[in-house]
Design an enzyme around this catalytic site. Structure first.
Site, PDB file in Angstrom:
ATOM      1  CD  GLU A  28      -3.104  -0.329   0.095  1.00  0.00           C
ATOM      2  OE1 GLU A  28      -3.156   0.000  -1.104  1.00  0.00           O
ATOM      3  OE2 GLU A  28      -3.709  -1.314   0.556  1.00  0.00           O
ATOM      4  CG  HIS A  29      -0.157   4.932   0.510  1.00  0.00           C
ATOM      5  ND1 HIS A  29      -0.584   6.052  -0.158  1.00  0.00           N
ATOM      6  CD2 HIS A  29      -1.190   4.544   1.296  1.00  0.00           C
ATOM      7  CE1 HIS A  29      -1.828   6.346   0.221  1.00  0.00           C
ATOM      8  NE2 HIS A  29      -2.219   5.445   1.090  1.00  0.00           N
ATOM      9  CB  THR A  30       4.446   0.317  -2.598  1.00  0.00           C
ATOM     10  OG1 THR A  30       3.272  -0.429  -2.951  1.00  0.00           O
ATOM     11  CG2 THR A  30       4.819   0.000  -1.159  1.00  0.00           C
ATOM     12  CG  LEU A 121     -13.591  -1.814  -2.152  1.00  0.00           C
ATOM     13  CD1 LEU A 121     -14.904  -2.578  -1.972  1.00  0.00           C
ATOM     14  CD2 LEU A 121     -12.423  -2.706  -1.731  1.00  0.00           C
ATOM     15  CB  SER A 123     -15.955   3.177  -7.579  1.00  0.00           C
ATOM     16  OG  SER A 123     -15.537   4.267  -6.798  1.00  0.00           O
ATOM     17  CB  SER A 124     -12.439   6.691  -9.636  1.00  0.00           C
ATOM     18  OG  SER A 124     -11.277   6.359  -8.938  1.00  0.00           O
ATOM     19  CD  GLU A 156      -8.217   8.862 -10.136  1.00  0.00           C
ATOM     20  OE1 GLU A 156      -8.834   7.985 -10.763  1.00  0.00           O
ATOM     21  OE2 GLU A 156      -8.632   9.376  -9.097  1.00  0.00           O
ATOM     22  CG  ASP A 168      -6.290   1.962  -7.540  1.00  0.00           C
ATOM     23  OD1 ASP A 168      -5.629   1.120  -6.902  1.00  0.00           O
ATOM     24  OD2 ASP A 168      -6.665   3.047  -7.054  1.00  0.00           O
ATOM     25  CE1 TYR A 218      -3.010   7.791  -3.173  1.00  0.00           C
ATOM     26  CE2 TYR A 218      -2.210   9.400  -4.768  1.00  0.00           C
ATOM     27  CZ  TYR A 218      -2.321   8.093  -4.334  1.00  0.00           C
ATOM     28  OH  TYR A 218      -1.713   7.079  -5.058  1.00  0.00           O
TER      29      TYR A 218
HETATM   30  C1  GLA Z   1      -5.207   4.780  -4.117  1.00  0.00           C
HETATM   31  C2  GLA Z   1      -4.438   5.116  -5.405  1.00  0.00           C
HETATM   32  C3  GLA Z   1      -3.444   3.998  -5.747  1.00  0.00           C
HETATM   33  C4  GLA Z   1      -2.572   3.635  -4.548  1.00  0.00           C
HETATM   34  C5  GLA Z   1      -3.430   3.412  -3.304  1.00  0.00           C
HETATM   35  C6  GLA Z   1      -2.597   3.200  -2.064  1.00  0.00           C
HETATM   36  O1  GLA Z   1      -6.029   3.673  -4.337  1.00  0.00           O
HETATM   37  O2  GLA Z   1      -5.318   5.287  -6.487  1.00  0.00           O
HETATM   38  O3  GLA Z   1      -2.654   4.395  -6.852  1.00  0.00           O
HETATM   39  O4  GLA Z   1      -1.596   4.619  -4.326  1.00  0.00           O
HETATM   40  O5  GLA Z   1      -4.305   4.503  -3.054  1.00  0.00           O
HETATM   41  O6  GLA Z   1      -1.835   2.049  -2.165  1.00  0.00           O
END
Ligand code: GLA
Length: 385
Positions: A28-30, A121, A123-124, A156, A168, A218
């Site tokens: 996550e956040h990588t 999850l 959606s976008s 995005e 995503d 973010y």
């Molecule tokens: C959101 C962002 C992803 C990712 C996650 C965290 O979902 O759209 O690119 O950075 O946060 O892992």
């Protein structure tokens, strides 16, 4: 006139496409730090039903989002004001129209999504990917699924204003049923890893928390990571934080004199390492180790990256206390949204009961549970021709 599309637009649809949402198992956040992620595409997603029209305009309707929007085809190149949902598909159409030298005609569109909105999850991403794919097919561009993911991510960035990584959109395009996708977000090399979870389920818990990960928070995390890279460069030439092994990090961490930046960078480096180890554990069928790495991931997101909050922490800590839970963590961007847990199938009912009770007692909110079913990435569902 029996489908919803026909009732709304008064003519038949030409084609129907689907793109899934995703749940991230670990990593996550990588992604925007050039690291590893390990999401799977899920059977919640967005269906796009579409047909050309003779009016040279783009019409956007959604069953679960307002407003209905109608735009002349030559006005598809700039975002709409007020964070309108149409910016997600519009940013993709703008890029495909540019590639095709303009749109030859207008289109009527109906978006039907069942990914819980704002729940982390994706959606976008499912809206972006389904649109990019549909227009790539309809305009004869036939982009690869990796290019589709890049178009969706760019939408995005430039139309929704979130400087997100590629996880995503990549998994919404390239996911595969019964697999999780191990992706190197620097090189975009990836591997489909079969998920064999004999007797264990992936349970998603929706916090229904009013706290949302907004674009400001973010983007602030993205900037903190870029700043950390600049500081570390005084000592070692790197492009992304995830290039540092835990040993490298121990050697260069003294360059991060700001305690907050140090914590942010430490999360990225440790999470990248955990993701590598978790994939190996899954490949060896070692779900216990996988679960422990999920727990460590949550602690790091809570203490070092600081993107959890009382709702997600309560859900995860209640899960950790429940028999039959192998691991539990927040998933997605954080703050509100969902957690993901590995739960033995015979313990699912007790898990729901226990977690619901603790959660409502502590927060006054009601949790919702979904058993994740994996899905394929974007595809055409039906073509009239
Ligand atoms: C959101 C962002 C992803 C990712 C996650 C965290 O979902 O759209 O690119 O950075 O946060 O892992």
């Amino acid at each position: 006139m029996n489908t919803l599309f026909e009732r709304l637009y008064g003519h038949e649809a030409q084609a129907v496409y689907f793109a899934p949402g995703r749940v991230n198992l670990i990593g996550e956040h990588t992604d925007y730090n050039g690291g590893f992620v390990f999401p799977c595409a899920i059977n919640f997603g967005t269906r796009l039903t579409i047909a050309p029209n003779q009016d040279r305009c783009l019409r956007f309707r959604s069953v679960n989002m307002e407003p209905v929007v109608e735009l002349p085809i030559d006005q598809c190149f700039a975002p709409l004001p007020d964070r309108c949902w149409v910016n997600y598909p519009l940013g993709c159409i703008a890029q495909l129209a540019t590639l095709a030298g303009g749109l030859p005609m207008g289109y009527d569109m109906l978006f039907e999504g069942n990914v819980p909105l704002g729940a982390g999850l994706s959606s976008s991403a499912s809206i972006e990917v389904v649109t990019a794919y549909a227009f790539s097919c309809l305009l004869g561009k036939n982009l690869s699924l990796i290019e589709i993911a890049k178009v969706a991510q760019h939408s995005e960035h430039s139309f929704a204003g979130v400087q997100c990584g590629i996880m995503d959109q990549f998994v919404a395009a390239n996911g595969r049923q019964d697999h999780a996708l191990f992706l190197n977000c620097d090189t975009l090399e990836f591997m489909q890893v079969p998920i064999r979870l004999d007797g264990v389920a992936i349970v998603i818990t929706n916090s229904h928390s009013p706290h949302r990960l907004d674009s400001g928070t973010y983007n602030e995390r993205v900037r903190a990571c870029q700043k950390a890279v600049e500081c570390i460069r005084k000592e070692k030439e790197i492009e992304y934080l995830a290039q540092l092994s835990p040993e490298d990090f121990a050697r260069v961490q003294h360059t991060l004199t700001d305690a907050e930046l140090l914590r942010r960078a430490r999360h990225v480096v440790s999470e990248t390492q955990r993701t590598r180890e978790a994939v190996q554990a899954l490949q060896q069928g070692d779900l216990n180790t996988f679960g422990l790495l999920m727990n460590a991931s949550h602690r790091s997101l809570r203490d070092d990256y600081e993107v959890t909050g009382v709702e997600l922490d309560t859900l995860v800590e209640a899960a950790w206390q429940t028999a039959g839970v192998l691991g539990s963590r927040m998933t997605g961007g954080g703050f509100g949204g969902c957690t993901v847990s590995l739960v033995r199938e015979d313990a699912i009912e007790a898990f729901k009961k226990q977690v619901s009770r603790v959660y409502t007692e502590k927060t006054g909110l009601t949790a919702e549970f979904y058993i994740a079913r994996t899905s394929d990435g974007v595809h055409i569902v039906r073509n009239a021709n």
